[in-house]
Design an enzyme around this catalytic site. Structure first.
Site, PDB file in Angstrom:
ATOM      1  N   SER A 155       2.494 -22.319   3.286  1.00 36.73           N
ATOM      2  CA  SER A 155       2.027 -22.567   4.643  1.00 36.73           C
ATOM      3  C   SER A 155       2.243 -21.322   5.501  1.00 36.73           C
ATOM      4  O   SER A 155       1.764 -20.250   5.151  1.00 36.73           O
ATOM      5  CB  SER A 155       2.711 -23.806   5.227  1.00 36.73           C
ATOM      6  OG  SER A 155       2.091 -24.223   6.415  1.00 36.73           O
ATOM      7  N   ASP A 178      -8.002 -27.817   2.845  1.00 32.41           N
ATOM      8  CA  ASP A 178      -6.594 -27.768   3.239  1.00 32.41           C
ATOM      9  C   ASP A 178      -6.287 -28.810   4.324  1.00 32.41           C
ATOM     10  O   ASP A 178      -6.896 -28.816   5.397  1.00 32.41           O
ATOM     11  CB  ASP A 178      -6.263 -26.368   3.751  1.00 32.41           C
ATOM     12  CG  ASP A 178      -4.797 -26.204   4.090  1.00 32.41           C
ATOM     13  OD1 ASP A 178      -4.395 -26.621   5.188  1.00 32.41           O
ATOM     14  OD2 ASP A 178      -4.061 -25.670   3.249  1.00 32.41           O
ATOM     15  N   HIS A 187      -1.883 -29.569   0.822  1.00 27.53           N
ATOM     16  CA  HIS A 187      -1.292 -28.439   1.539  1.00 27.53           C
ATOM     17  C   HIS A 187       0.083 -28.191   0.943  1.00 27.53           C
ATOM     18  O   HIS A 187       0.944 -29.065   0.973  1.00 27.53           O
ATOM     19  CB  HIS A 187      -1.175 -28.755   3.023  1.00 27.53           C
ATOM     20  CG  HIS A 187      -0.695 -27.601   3.860  1.00 27.53           C
ATOM     21  ND1 HIS A 187      -1.508 -26.538   4.193  1.00 27.53           N
ATOM     22  CD2 HIS A 187       0.506 -27.346   4.433  1.00 27.53           C
ATOM     23  CE1 HIS A 187      -0.828 -25.680   4.942  1.00 27.53           C
ATOM     24  NE2 HIS A 187       0.397 -26.144   5.091  1.00 27.53           N
TER      25      HIS A 187
END
Length: 389
Positions: free
Chosen positions: A171, A267, A334
């Protein structure tokens, strides 16, 4: 947000004294995950030392994600952040098992299970690139200095003797792994194998469903407030504005160090917080779709297919390098490298019968070139898609 957290949170703990004098053996896996305030944790081969937050639920705040770290882009959000687990070790979990790419079990992490693993905790809210302060709000943004201090400390502890090293992040940490990749390479002799892995870090400069630029507005605030522009790759800032150079699509073609991009084509964070955030969807047309892809209409799915196309266009030049690697699966996910179920398990996601862990290992050890891009949704039946309440 003081640099003192870097050392005091680790070296002053009696239970960790034996870890300080660890042998780096043949290789080192350096894991950079953007999670809360920055501290350094090491796990040689046994025991649980370090923390990780793998809750899949989205928490309050339009730019927060529990398996990442996000950013703060104005005084209000940064003041709030410093009173949370992303801004102070007071609010952090103290011990959570290492899983996925951090696992010490060969059956869970076949290529990296016996590596030394380090997790660098995150508290600057700018992917370790900030360097400014706001005295009135009592905010210090020292991400770049923290990064440098952490690297200096780890090198002095023996990391400089590593024969192999991998800088990884998820991330906002995936973005940090990209922005600091060449810096990391520069720490080691040329004889050391050094590569970088960005998991869910390919944040696109995308237009949202209202025609606005939600994520560009966010990044502009981060860059301006935290003095990020001075720590971005100059090969980018020489011809683009600093905010554009915080977007990885404008940086990845210039990274000299071998880089692997692991990303879901749809995503989940970007759908919820960049493409269709509530601020861009005041009437709630996208509410159900952004929480559960199965509830997307045909027109919404076409919009998301356009986002996938934008992602594939962004990596065209990057994929031309034989040293780089790709794993772009058509999942609504994600961060897939630290979750055991997505990294390496009996039913983990695959492209062409290859799970993520094997793809990354094949690329890192030069067993074979890995540049795999999934067919468009809904063809992939191996996905572990995230559904939110």
């Amino acid at each position: 947000m003081k640099l003192s957290c870097l050392l005091s949170s680790l070296w002053n703990m009696e239970s960790l004294k034996s870890i300080i004098i660890l042998s780096w053996l043949d290789s080192l896996l350096f894991i950079l995950l953007v999670l809360k305030e920055l501290c350094v944790w090491m796990e040689p081969y046994r025991g649980i030392i370090g923390t990780v937050d793998m809750d899949q639920e989205q928490i309050a705040g339009s730019f927060n994600w529990r398996s990442g770290g996000g950013w703060c882009n104005n005084i209000r959000t940064c003041v709030y952040r410093k009173k949370t687990r992303r801004g102070s070790s007071t609010y952090m979990e103290k011990q959570i098992p290492f899983t996925g790419i951090l696992s010490e079990k060969a059956e869970e992490n076949p290529d990296f299970f016996n590596w030394n693993r380090v997790k660098l905790r995150y508290c600057d809210g700018a992917s370790f690139t900030g360097d400014s302060e706001n005295k009135g709000a009592q905010l210090q943004f020292r991400g770049q200095r923290i990064w440098l201090a952490a690297m200096e400390d780890l090198m002095s502890k023996g990391m400089r003797y590593a024969n192999q090293a991998l800088l990884s992040g998820c991330s906002a940490g995936g973005l940090a792994a990209i922005l600091h990749c060449d810096e990391f390479r520069g720490l080691f002799p040329r004889t050391t194998r050094v590569k970088c892995l960005s998991d869910a870090g390919l944040f696109l400069d995308a237009v949202d469903v209202s025609g606005g630029h939600t994520i560009r507005s966010l990044y502009s605030g981060v860059v301006g407030l935290q003095g990020v522009q001075h720590n971005l790759p100059r090969i980018c800032t020489n011809h683009l504005d600093p905010t554009s150079c915080f977007f990885p699509q404008n940086v990845i073609n210039h990274i000299r160090t071998p880089l692997f991009i692991l990303n879901a084509a749809y995503d989940s964070w970007q759908i919820q917080s960049s493409i269709a955030p509530p601020s861009a969807d005041p009437h709630g047309y996208w509410h159900d779709c952004r929480l559960n892809h199965a509830k997307c209409s045909a027109s919404q799915l076409r919009y998301l297919q356009g986002f996938r196309t934008q992602m594939l266009n962004a990596i065209k030049g990057f994929s031309m390098s034989r040293e780089n690697g790709l794993f772009i699966n058509s999942c609504f996910a994600h961060c897939q490298s630290e979750r055991q179920d997505t990294w390496f398990a009996d039913n983990s996601p695959e492209i062409r019968n290859k799970p993520i862990a094997i793809a990354v290992g094949d690329w890192y050890f030069d067993r074979t070139a890995v540049k795999v891009v999934d067919c468009p949704y809904p063809c992939d039946k191996t996905c572990h898609n995230l559904v939110f309440r």
